[in-house]
Structure formats: structure tokens, C-alpha cells
Design a protein around this motif. Structure first.
Motif, mmCIF file in Angstrom:
data_model
loop_
_atom_site.group_PDB
_atom_site.id
_atom_site.type_symbol
_atom_site.label_atom_id
_atom_site.label_comp_id
_atom_site.label_asym_id
_atom_site.label_seq_id
_atom_site.Cartn_x
_atom_site.Cartn_y
_atom_site.Cartn_z
ATOM 1 N N ALA A 1 -3.856 -8.636 -10.842
ATOM 2 C CA ALA A 1 -3.669 -7.927 -9.963
ATOM 3 C C ALA A 1 -4.242 -6.379 -9.891
ATOM 4 N N ALA A 2 -4.241 -5.845 -11.168
ATOM 5 C CA ALA A 2 -4.780 -4.703 -11.409
ATOM 6 C C ALA A 2 -6.101 -4.793 -11.247
ATOM 7 N N VAL A 3 -6.763 -5.629 -11.858
ATOM 8 C CA VAL A 3 -8.285 -5.908 -11.931
ATOM 9 C C VAL A 3 -8.825 -6.114 -10.578
ATOM 10 N N ALA A 4 -8.156 -6.913 -9.959
ATOM 11 C CA ALA A 4 -8.541 -7.195 -8.387
ATOM 12 C C ALA A 4 -8.460 -5.649 -7.601
ATOM 13 N N GLY A 5 -7.391 -5.001 -7.605
ATOM 14 C CA GLY A 5 -7.199 -3.854 -6.922
ATOM 15 C C GLY A 5 -8.149 -2.940 -7.230
ATOM 16 N N LEU A 6 -8.335 -2.656 -8.561
ATOM 17 C CA LEU A 6 -9.542 -1.626 -9.052
ATOM 18 C C LEU A 6 -10.742 -2.065 -8.711
ATOM 19 N N ALA A 7 -11.296 -3.163 -8.702
ATOM 20 C CA ALA A 7 -12.548 -3.897 -8.211
ATOM 21 C C ALA A 7 -12.911 -3.512 -6.974
ATOM 22 N N TYR A 8 -11.683 -3.694 -5.993
ATOM 23 C CA TYR A 8 -12.063 -3.640 -4.723
ATOM 24 C C TYR A 8 -12.042 -2.142 -4.164
ATOM 25 N N PHE A 9 -11.131 -1.132 -5.068
ATOM 26 C CA PHE A 9 -11.279 0.320 -4.655
ATOM 27 C C PHE A 9 -12.465 0.741 -4.928
ATOM 28 N N LEU A 10 -12.983 0.511 -6.215
ATOM 29 C CA LEU A 10 -14.292 1.123 -6.514
ATOM 30 C C LEU A 10 -15.536 0.540 -5.741
ATOM 31 N N SER A 11 -15.305 -0.749 -5.397
ATOM 32 C CA SER A 11 -16.611 -1.145 -4.351
ATOM 33 C C SER A 11 -16.717 -0.633 -3.427
ATOM 34 N N ASN A 12 -15.376 -0.385 -2.883
ATOM 35 C CA ASN A 12 -15.434 0.570 -1.399
ATOM 36 C C ASN A 12 -15.899 2.073 -1.547
ATOM 37 N N SER A 13 -15.457 2.539 -2.853
ATOM 38 C CA SER A 13 -15.893 4.124 -3.161
ATOM 39 C C SER A 13 -17.349 4.054 -3.245
ATOM 40 N N LEU A 14 -18.082 2.965 -4.120
ATOM 41 C CA LEU A 14 -19.242 3.060 -4.257
ATOM 42 C C LEU A 14 -20.244 2.167 -3.141
ATOM 43 N N VAL B 1 1.724 -21.592 -7.212
ATOM 44 C CA VAL B 1 1.648 -20.897 -5.978
ATOM 45 C C VAL B 1 2.249 -19.654 -5.917
ATOM 46 N N ALA B 2 3.452 -19.756 -6.427
ATOM 47 C CA ALA B 2 4.309 -18.663 -6.183
ATOM 48 C C ALA B 2 3.767 -17.460 -7.312
ATOM 49 N N ALA B 3 2.951 -17.806 -8.311
ATOM 50 C CA ALA B 3 2.260 -16.660 -8.962
ATOM 51 C C ALA B 3 1.209 -16.055 -8.167
ATOM 52 N N GLY B 4 0.559 -17.068 -7.712
ATOM 53 C CA GLY B 4 -0.551 -16.640 -6.868
ATOM 54 C C GLY B 4 -0.126 -15.533 -5.744
ATOM 55 N N ARG B 5 0.660 -15.934 -4.991
ATOM 56 C CA ARG B 5 1.419 -15.154 -4.022
ATOM 57 C C ARG B 5 1.791 -13.648 -4.435
ATOM 58 N N LYS B 6 2.440 -13.749 -5.674
ATOM 59 C CA LYS B 6 2.937 -12.442 -6.289
ATOM 60 C C LYS B 6 1.528 -11.501 -6.687
ATOM 61 N N THR B 7 0.457 -12.190 -7.093
ATOM 62 C CA THR B 7 -0.530 -11.446 -7.515
ATOM 63 C C THR B 7 -1.185 -10.920 -6.189
ATOM 64 N N MET B 8 -1.306 -11.487 -5.110
ATOM 65 C CA MET B 8 -1.806 -11.083 -3.822
ATOM 66 C C MET B 8 -0.873 -9.836 -3.466
ATOM 67 N N VAL B 9 0.553 -9.880 -3.395
ATOM 68 C CA VAL B 9 1.206 -8.886 -3.112
ATOM 69 C C VAL B 9 1.199 -7.919 -3.791
ATOM 70 N N ALA B 10 1.078 -8.015 -5.051
ATOM 71 C CA ALA B 10 0.962 -6.866 -6.137
ATOM 72 C C ALA B 10 -0.371 -5.928 -5.921
ATOM 73 N N THR B 11 -1.506 -6.872 -5.545
ATOM 74 C CA THR B 11 -2.805 -6.130 -5.463
ATOM 75 C C THR B 11 -2.793 -5.411 -4.071
ATOM 76 N N ALA B 12 -1.962 -5.978 -3.027
ATOM 77 C CA ALA B 12 -1.963 -5.332 -1.794
ATOM 78 C C ALA B 12 -1.216 -3.885 -2.138
ATOM 79 N N MET B 13 -0.301 -3.978 -2.706
ATOM 80 C CA MET B 13 0.816 -2.738 -3.026
ATOM 81 C C MET B 13 -0.064 -1.728 -4.007
ATOM 82 N N LEU B 14 -0.921 -2.221 -4.836
ATOM 83 C CA LEU B 14 -1.729 -1.173 -5.413
ATOM 84 C C LEU B 14 -2.590 -0.613 -4.576
ATOM 85 N N LEU B 15 -3.485 -1.227 -3.839
ATOM 86 C CA LEU B 15 -4.133 -0.866 -2.824
ATOM 87 C C LEU B 15 -3.493 0.119 -1.951
ATOM 88 N N LEU B 16 -2.246 -0.304 -1.520
ATOM 89 C CA LEU B 16 -1.867 0.641 -0.744
ATOM 90 C C LEU B 16 -1.387 1.978 -0.943
#
Length: 293
Positions: free
Chosen positions: A104-117, A140-155
Motif C-alpha cells: 500500500a505504501a509503495v503504490a501510494g508513493l508511486a502514484y503520488f510521485l507520478s502525478n507530481s512529475l 481477497v480480503a487482503a487485496g481489499r485492505k491494500t486498496m483501502v490503505a492506499t486510498a487513505m494514504l493518498l487522501l
């Protein structure tokens, strides 16, 4: 004298004291002390005390057995600590939590940096990969938690707009793909369902953008399609104006084709990537791709 004849011997008195230490009367003790010497008296008392202690010893031992046993510092009682083995529940739960947080941290950071750059168009295909990996490994529950954690980090980092954009364009696609791959579905169903999810996400993104800029982007898109199609028909000699229903059908078809090609490329890319990670046994690949890989 008759008294001397009735005098009990020392051995007889000691036997009586040993057998009946508590039943002996005070007169018997007085008689024994007066008739024996000082040495005999001390010896007699020693026997009486030892007999008394021996009679009380079983009760003391019984009371000690009823007490709870003490555990030394080196011994660990059963059930005191949870199982921390490599195949235990505690270890697996901890590993799942760490991996989900890391992805979740890697996905959120990659999305944030890609938008910034401004390089989102070049690396957008990898934004759904962490959700797919966690879904394949931990369910499936772990994937859903990863998605929610990434969204909260980007929020927290970028605000609600970026978080909703990630969920609509990448998060739901990764969750759908990971779920279908985890359940072992074939690629036809997976591509069709993920294409539909991607198209709905794109429509949601257009609506959110229209609300934010106070402009109907969907109407602008359909008007441009209508104008372009009218010019094309006029250029080939057909004097006809297409209806709006035709424009909507063309727009929906183009959107599905675009999302379908993108999802198909994601399937191939993620299949190759997961195979290189050693997860080929968990994948259900088509025969042509399995032979190629």
C-alpha cells in the motif's frame, strides 16, 4: 517395695511414647521423669518429639501437594506464549499485515510521485499490481485492505480527488483482477469483467471532473464525436446527420474497446511479472501464453 516392682522400664515407656505421643497422660510423664536419669529423660524427649513430627509429616506433605507448582525462570508453561513458528497463525498474520502495508505504501508513493512529475501515462499500468499480488498471496480480503490503505494514504497526501481517481481508475481494476485470478477463473471472464469495471471507473472519473470544473465533459465528448462523424459522412458523399443515440453507442463502443485493450495488456504484463516472481502455480494462464512463458 511394691512401688519399685510396678516401676515401668525405659524401653516400655519409650514404646508407649512413640506409639501414643498424644494419648499419654500427664501422670505417665511425671512417673517416667522421676524414675529415669537425666540422660534417659533427654533421650526420651527426643523420641517423643521425633514421633510427633513423624505423625504430622503426612499432613504437611499433603498440603504442599495441594499448592500450585512454581515454574522456574527457564521453563515456559504450555499456552503461556502464542505459536511463533514459521507455519503458525501469528507469523502468517504478521507477515500478511507487513506485506499489505508495504504494498500500500509503495503504490501510494508511486502514484503520488507520478502525478507530481507528470509521468502517470508511462507508469499507470503498474498501479494495480500491488493489489493483485496481495490478493493472490493472502486472499481477497487482503487485496481489499491494500486498496483501502492506499486510498487513505493518498487522501492524506494529495486530497480526496486523487484518492477517488486512484480508486476508480486503478484500485477497483486491481481488486477485480486479483479476485478473479484468486478464484481461478479463465481469462475471458476476467478480461470482460475488468473491462466493464475500468469503463465504469472512467465514467465516474469524467463525472467527478465535470462536477469539479463546473462543465459537462461528457456532453463535450459526444458533441465532438457528432461533429467529427458528420464531417466524415459529408466527405464521402453521404448527406446524413447521425442521431444522438448513435453517438452514444459509438462512444460506449470506443470506450469499451479502449478499456478492453488496456486490460488485455495488463493481463499479459501481470502474468509475466508474477511468473518471474515464482507464482506461476497460482496462475491459470492460457495455453499459448503458458508455452511462451
Amino acid at each position: 517395695m511394691n512401688l519399685l516392682k510396678l516401676q515401668p522400664s525405659y524401653s516400655h515407656i519409650s514404646q508407649i511414647a512413640l506409639l501414643h505421643p498424644f494419648l499419654s497422660s500427664p501422670q505417665t510423664h511425671t512417673l517416667s521423669i522421676s524414675l529415669v536419669s537425666n540422660e534417659s529423660t533427654s533421650l526420651l524427649r527426643h523420641h517423643v518429639i521425633s514421633a510427633t513430627l513423624s505423625s504430622r509429616t503426612p499432613n504437611v506433605l499433603y498440603k504442599r501437594e495441594l499448592r500450585s507448582p512454581r515454574v522456574s525462570n527457564n521453563e515456559v508453561p504450555a499456552g503461556e506464549f502464542e505459536d511463533l513458528a514459521a507455519d503458525g497463525d501469528v507469523y502468517n498474520n504478521t507477515l500478511r499485515l507487513v506485506e499489505c502495508s508495504m504494498f500500500a505504501a509503495v503504490a501510494g508513493l508511486a502514484y503520488f510521485l507520478s502525478n507530481s512529475l507528470a509521468i502517470e501515462n508511462y507508469v499507470a499500468c503498474f498501479f494495480s499490481l500491488p493489489i493483485v499480488i496481495t490478493s493472490m498471496r493472502w486472499g481477497v480480503a487482503a487485496g481489499r485492505k491494500t486498496m483501502v490503505a492506499t486510498a487513505m494514504l493518498l487522501l492524506t497526501l494529495s486530497g480526496p480527488v486523487k484518492a477517488l481517481t486512484y480508486l476508480l481508475m486503478h484500485g477497483l481494476v486491481g481488486l477485480a483482477m486479483g479476485t478473479l485470478w484468486r478464484l481461478g477463473k479463465n481469462w475471458g471472464l476476467s478480461i470482460f469483467f475488468c473491462t466493464f469495471v475500468r469503463a465504469m471507473g472512467a465514467m465516474g472519473y469524467v463525472l467527478i471532473s465535470s462536477f469539479l470544473i463546473r462543465e459537462n465533459i461528457l456532453a463535450l465528448i459526444t458533441i465532438n464525436i457528432h461533429t467529427s462523424l458528420t464531417y466524415m459522412l459529408t466527405a464521402i458523399g453521404i448527406n446524413s446527420i447521425p442521431s444522438m443515440n448513435t453517438i452514444y453507442a459509438i462512444f460506449g463502443t470506443l470506450l469499451l474497446l479502449n478499456c478492453g485493450f488496456f486490460i488485455f495488456l495488463l493481463h499479459i504484463l501481470y502474468a509475466v511479472f508474477l511468473t518471474r516472481l515464482g507464482m506461476k502455480t497460482s496462475l491459470k494462464l492460457p495455453r499459448w501464453l503458458e508455452k511462451a512463458v
